[in-house]
Design a protein around this motif. Sequence first.
Motif, PDB file in Angstrom:
ATOM      1  N   TYR A 227       2.626   7.695  -0.481  1.00  0.00           N
ATOM      2  CA  TYR A 227       2.473   6.290  -0.107  1.00  0.00           C
ATOM      3  C   TYR A 227       3.531   5.883   0.925  1.00  0.00           C
ATOM      4  O   TYR A 227       3.234   5.154   1.881  1.00  0.00           O
ATOM      5  N   VAL A 243       7.648  -4.787  -2.433  1.00  0.00           N
ATOM      6  CA  VAL A 243       6.492  -3.906  -2.378  1.00  0.00           C
ATOM      7  C   VAL A 243       5.405  -4.437  -3.301  1.00  0.00           C
ATOM      8  O   VAL A 243       5.695  -4.892  -4.411  1.00  0.00           O
ATOM      9  N   ALA A 247       0.907  -0.878  -5.236  1.00  0.00           N
ATOM     10  CA  ALA A 247       0.896  -0.291  -3.901  1.00  0.00           C
ATOM     11  C   ALA A 247       0.424   1.152  -3.915  1.00  0.00           C
ATOM     12  O   ALA A 247      -0.437   1.548  -3.140  1.00  0.00           O
ATOM     13  N   THR A 655      10.930   1.473   0.869  1.00  0.00           N
ATOM     14  CA  THR A 655       9.988   1.463  -0.253  1.00  0.00           C
ATOM     15  C   THR A 655      10.706   1.688  -1.567  1.00  0.00           C
ATOM     16  O   THR A 655      10.439   1.044  -2.573  1.00  0.00           O
TER      17      THR A 655
END
Length: 672
Positions: A227, A243, A247, A655
Amino acid sequence: MRVHGLCVQDTGVQNIWVQDLGCQQGPLHPDTIQGPPEAPMEKDIDGCQDGAKTVPNARLGPEGTETQLDDFVGAHPDYNEEEEEQKYFRRKRLGVIKNVVAASLAGTLTYSVYLGLLQMQLILHYDETYREVKYSNIRLEDIDHKVLMGINVTPVAALLYTPILIRFFGTKWAMFLAVGVYALFVSSNYWERYYTLVPSAVAIGMVIVPLWASMGTYITRMAQKYYEYVNYKEEQEKEKKRVPRDACNAYIIVFQTVFYFCFHLSFVCAQMPMVFFLNNYLYQLNHTLFAVKHCGTLSHGTLPGFNKTVLQSLPRSVNLIIVESMLMATAFLAMLVVSTGAGGDRDGLDDGRTSPTGAPQVLVLCGAAYRPMEEIDMRSIGWGNIFQLPFKHVRDYRLRHLFPLFIYSGFEVLFVCTGFSLNYGVCALGLERLAYLLMAYGFSASACSSLALCMLRLRRHIPLLAGAFIHAALLVTLFCWAPEPRYLPQAPLLYTIAALWGTGSALNKTGISILLGMLYKKKERQDFIFTIYHWWQALAIFTVYLWSGLPMKVNPRYAPAHSETFQAFWGHTPTPIPKFPVPQAKLSIMLLTLVVAVGTYLWMERKVAQNMEVRLPRIPRPRHKTRGYRYLEDNSDETGSDGDGDKEDDDRHPTEATSENELPKEDGEQLG
């Protein structure tokens, strides 16, 4: 001074030679000018302009130095930064896919070797003639009993050491260690003695939970990395934004589906020794099932009346060594797939580039799950905290509600390998068709693992409930129906039941792993969560092992040591109670566990939908005892300082930095 078309300027500091320039910079002496002064001067001016364009050293000022540096270290005119960035992250994504496929194949090979060898050895050791001829001086049945005890009892203590083992060695190397122990178990069968088989079986029991816990953590972590590499363009925006909560769920679903698609093929590969080797030595069903009178729920015990002699001829020792050597080679192949990875990329996910030595990096084997600095941080929270955190996670109501589902997951896989395959399949079709029955289960489970992809469009509880419904229907069917012994026309029905059971198993196991990946995205928790999951599975298998050894011949209320004592005290002898139908007891326990598991799971989903507060233990910050270059960023030349530990959290990937706060009720307001 002019010499053959070369201009020389004496400045006292340096001499500048400019070839093929008809010029002289600086003051000119009249004697040096030959011919009309206008023409040479005009020529010199033009030549100096050309020389300034072609020779960087012609300028000595700051602007000239900057121009010189730009020419040497500046970007190539054909360099496209965006295109190169896309190529780089494309290689990263391919590396992640390679890691997932390699880990899945390693797990498949490992479990197929273990299951196939154990099944073959138990059948050989069951035969009386084989025991007397091959090993008349040792008690092989007693050794088999202790081997099964070591495999099933040892995992009970796995919750105490599994997180410490994974944090100490790292996720990848914990997998390598566990696969190596499985290879050790294969090698111990070359010399079948008590001091070789039993210790290796105990070692297998010790690494069962670490192997599958590290596998689950590894696959989930690969989904998170994928991701990150797909959404690398949004890094700048994510630095200041949180985030999305779901996700990376799509990648968790896909990667766990790929893993279980490969893993369930291990039940197919495990039957190769029987199909190509052992079936050539087995008696037909008319001999092995001659004394069997009842099957299924009508039988009392596990296949009573089964013949003690199942081999019509004994296999040669050379043939056994060849088969075990092939299994050993497969186990070593699984070790190589897990162990060797790319070297040189910081996060362990090779990108296809060459190493500093010029040798190309390996692209077909597993890489690391975490960056080296991340693994150091994960074990720097203190070994005491690592030991306590699995027990502290039990305070999370989501895990407590999933415990019955974990237990049923252990029940059902053991039931299909022992209870159903023996009391139903072998009893009706013979021992020579056991391999094909389990192959039908494996093929169906592997193919139906792809049904978990419906979570991409449907609610996540639908596959789990569908698998539970299939198993409930099959349990009721098996409870009410018992096959006839030695009746081959029942084969299609038994194969259908095995295939449907594989469908339910695929939805159950794939759905649980996906659910845990969705609920616990924080990387510092995943190894604890998967450890708890597989520990409860091992505990369920241990319970079934204990259940198989319980005596069921008489009523427990009437169990005196001597019937004469009982008659003297009560005035009459106890009436013997016939054996309790063990298959009915197993089916009843499984059905009850399944109903409880479905109820508690739906209760958990209801609480999650109501945003009920989650109570999770606080994970301490890493305590770095040493400072050095291993804590620095790639482009840093500074040594460690007191603020490195705090700065590290701010310099991480966007992230990862924001994923810790994805659930404010879990991590922002932890109740430790």
